[in-house]
Design a protein around this motif. Structure first.
Motif: not given
Length: 182
Positions: A3-19
């Motif tokens: 899933f994280l690999g689908s968030v790539r530079p230049g796209g419109t998606d942003w991600v943050s990771l927490g545990a």
């Protein structure tokens, strides 16, 4: 990682990771092993969002060694919602949480009450909650995960293992996400 690999530079998606995890003295669930202060650790220094989901791979690789401690699901989820709401760089916001929904936080007198408070907070912040339960985990609270997702405009997924979710990841309709892993 998929899933994280689908968030790539230049796209419109942003991600943050927490545990999330904690160490409650009256339990026998092992020590709190995450860096930072319980109940939630947000990765990056400073914690924030990126368009390079693969940059979190080294952090995820440490997770198998961190499987210990107690589970403050709702307290951590409330913090995740606040983080996404305050820091998410887009208007559409969501939290994706991988969990069995077992909460043994002594500050949570009733899981239903804590879940209700989390739903209210997420709805007030306009943050949808997507919940993912893996049936390989003993004691997955399917009803709790489904309730959380349904009442916040998210979706609940149950799969036999994480790899079964790969086809779904590319079609998940949100731009800002935060993962909670137990």
């Amino acid at each position: 990682k998929t899933f994280l690999g689908s968030v790539r530079p230049g796209g419109t998606d942003w991600v943050s990771l927490g545990a999330f995890a904690a160490d409650y003295p009256l339990t026998n669930n092992g020590p709190y092993l995450l860096p930072g202060t319980p109940p939630l650790h947000i990765y990056r220094n400073p914690p924030g969002f990126t368009q390079d989901g693969a940059s979190f791979y080294p952090d995820i690789d440490t997770f198998p060694g961190l499987e210990s401690g107690d589970s403050p699901v709702y307290a951590a989820l409330d913090l995740m919602v606040a983080h996404v709401s305050a820091n998410g760089p887009t208007a559409r916001k969501a939290v994706v949480v991988f969990s069995d929904a077992v909460d043994n936080d002594p500050n949570c007198a009733s899981e239903q009450t804590c879940r209700n408070a989390t739903v209210v907070a997420a709805n007030l912040a306009s943050v949808r909650v997507f919940t993912i339960g893996l049936s390989t985990s003993p004691g997955v609270k399917v009803e709790a995960l489904a309730d959380l997702a349904n009442r916040t405009g998210g979706t609940f997924l149950l799969a036999p293992d994480a790899s079964s979710l790969i086809p779904i990841y590319g079609s998940t309709p949100f731009e800002t996400s935060l993962f909670g892993l137990r």
